[in-house]
Design an enzyme around this catalytic site. Structure first.
Site, PDB file in Angstrom:
ATOM      1  N   GLU A  28       9.131   8.785 -16.599  1.00  0.00           N
ATOM      2  CA  GLU A  28       7.746   9.297 -16.787  1.00  0.00           C
ATOM      3  C   GLU A  28       7.315   8.999 -18.182  1.00  0.00           C
ATOM      4  O   GLU A  28       6.106   8.317 -18.484  1.00  0.00           O
ATOM      5  CB  GLU A  28       7.661  10.773 -16.455  1.00  0.00           C
TER       6      GLU A  28
ATOM      7  N   HIS B 148       0.859  -1.260  -0.146  1.00  0.00           N
ATOM      8  CA  HIS B 148       0.002  -0.053  -0.032  1.00  0.00           C
ATOM      9  C   HIS B 148       0.892   1.444  -0.001  1.00  0.00           C
ATOM     10  O   HIS B 148       0.411   2.182   0.480  1.00  0.00           O
ATOM     11  CB  HIS B 148      -0.965   0.003   1.242  1.00  0.00           C
TER      12      HIS B 148
ATOM     13  N   SER C 287      14.182  21.841 -15.918  1.00  0.00           N
ATOM     14  CA  SER C 287      12.845  22.464 -16.097  1.00  0.00           C
ATOM     15  C   SER C 287      13.102  24.198 -16.639  1.00  0.00           C
ATOM     16  O   SER C 287      14.254  24.438 -16.554  1.00  0.00           O
ATOM     17  CB  SER C 287      12.037  22.862 -14.790  1.00  0.00           C
TER      18      SER C 287
END
Ligand code: ARG
Length: 463
Positions: free
Chosen positions: A290, A156, A277
């Site tokens: 990603e 979890h 970025s």
């Protein structure tokens, strides 16, 4: 100019139809298989007396020349030719004249396309399989170095029990072992030779399909002509195999994203595989994991798209199946680049073992060991031991400590039992190594799993 199939037509096709109908824009990818199929077919026609030797040699040499031209980028793929089969056949006719017109005896584009596409599918099955092995190699290298590296095992996404990092790498690797097996299985299932079945019902020429199949290393010719031209299970198998593979890659990618965050700091991705970025100068983004996580979307989509194309089609060939190729090419290219880059990301990342150890000290990872101690040493039923341990955890929480930081007197008080020796039991390494059942995380068991997988890898490479 008249179409190769133009005999029964008086009028011209509209340009719109030509554009809509053509597959040459993407099936040109299959040119090498198409030429191979034509060579094998021509040889067979020679064998059964449809072509004489001179004709066979003229066709063979002509096909070689076309092959050279395509390789040198000197071949013009024209939308007018509709598909790769007709592009090559018209080029051959231009090159060697009327003899070329005999090549299409005893065959159809319906069996040609299945041959071309199946060759593509089988060859890329093997390419992807090899890359799965290369990736597994890297995972096992990392696993071997880290069978003593403690980290928090999670369920979890909450701290659960201490494991070693090598064990986690092994868990990743067994997914790829199953993937590899899945690719092998579908290869075997689909390794049947389709050429020579004609349009859908066989041919009246006595095509020697066995000989053709044997010469290219297929298991045997396909059984039924109608099924051969109508089914695309081989492509669906590949799309499913790739979907499973990419689903596994997406899970690994997700962990890489998490682990490279400030919250975890288990790894740092190499600058070679990180991005910045455009606005926040301090950032280092895990774009590669990603994207790996995101790529599964298009791959699952390609599987569903072809399932949907095939659903409800009557036998035998239908033009709908022309829609089978682009998704497969896309999934194959996606799988190949994903496997390549994931391997690079894994082999260049730095692994922060001290942060893993620190994080393992949070979250009472050894609470289960405390309960197990009560069961084994105090003969308490597990449910009750679980309850007592819960109280000890609550006590530690109140003091802002981990249960490993409590002293034996405190633990004994709450348990109402003499808990001598419990400190050692609660030690993370002791706990990790206590899980030594078959398949467990104990370092010796992890090493056992690694050597099992190494043997599997060796077997695949040499077999
Ligand atoms: N371009 C077609 C395809 O991809 C090749 C087979 C065409 N056969 C036909 N009878 N029109 O499926």
């Amino acid at each position: 100019m008249e179409k190769l199939w133009g005999g029964r037509f008086d009028g011209q096709n509209s340009n719109l139809l030509e554009v809509f109908n053509a597959s040459i824009g993407f099936d040109k990818e299959l040119w090498e298989y198409d030429i191979l199929g034509s060579k094998v077919h021509a040889k067979m026609l020679f064998g059964i007396g449809v072509l004489d030797e001179k004709e066979y040699i003229a066709i063979f040499d002509g096909l070689e020349k076309i092959s050279d031209r395509i390789k040198k980028n000197e071949f013009e793929f024209r939308i007018y030719d509709e598909d790769i089969h007709m592009a090559i056949e018209s080029a051959l006719t231009q090159l060697i004249g009327d003899t070329a017109k005999k090549l299409h005896t005893a065959r159809s584009r319906n069996d040609q396309i299945v041959f071309d596409f199946k060759m593509y599918v089988l060859e890329h099955n093997q390419i992807i399989r090899q890359k799965i092995l290369d990736l597994s190699d890297i995972l096992l290298d990392i696993a071997k170095e880290h069978t003593e590296t403690i980290m928090p095992g999670m369920t979890h996404l909450q701290h659960a029990q201490p494991v070693n990092f090598g064990f986690h790498m092994v868990a990743w690797c067994v997914n790829f072992k199953r993937d590899y097996q899945r690719f092998c299985d579908s290869y075997e299932r689909n390794n049947y030779f389709p050429l020579g079945v004609g349009a859908m019902a066989g041919t009246p020429y006595g095509n020697n399909r066995e000989e053709m199949a044997r010469s290219l290393g297929f298991i045997a010719p396909t059984l039924n002509a109608m099924d051969t031209v109508s089914q695309r299970d081989f492509a669906l198998d590949l799309l499913y195999d790739i979907s499973m593979l990419m689903m596994h890659i997406s899970r690994i990618a997700e962990e890489l994203v998490l682990w490279s965050s400030y919250e975890f700091r288990f790894i740092t991705l190499s600058d070679m595989y990180s991005t910045g970025s455009s606005i926040m100068p301090q950032k280092k983004n895990p774009d590669v994991p990603e994207l790996l996580r995101g790529k599964s979307g298009r791959v699952f989509g390609n599987l569903i798209a072809l399932l949907t194309v095939m659903k409800g089609l009557p036998l035998a060939y239908n033009k709908d199946t022309q829609e089978d190729k682009e998704g497969v090419f896309d999934s194959v290219n996606t799988a190949i680049i994903s496997l390549d880059i994931l391997k690079e990301v894994l082999s260049t990342m730095s692994i922060h073992t001290e942060n893993m150890a620190n994080m393992a000290n949070i979250g009472h990872l050894t609470a289960t060991d405390l309960a197990d101690f009560l069961v084994k040493e105090k003969n308490i039923p597990f449910r009750e031991a679980h309850h007592i341990t819960g109280k000890i955890v609550a006590f530690a929480e109140k003091k802002g400590l981990d249960i490993t930081e409590l002293n034996e007197d405190e633990i004994s008080d709450i348990a109402s039992f003499e808990m001598k020796g419990i400190k050692n039991i609660l030690n993370l390494r002791t706990s990790m190594n206590a899980r030594d059942s078959l398949g467990g995380t104990a370092s010796i068991r992890t090493k056992e799993q690694i050597s099992y997988l190494e043997k599997w890898l060796d077997g695949c490479k040499n077999g």
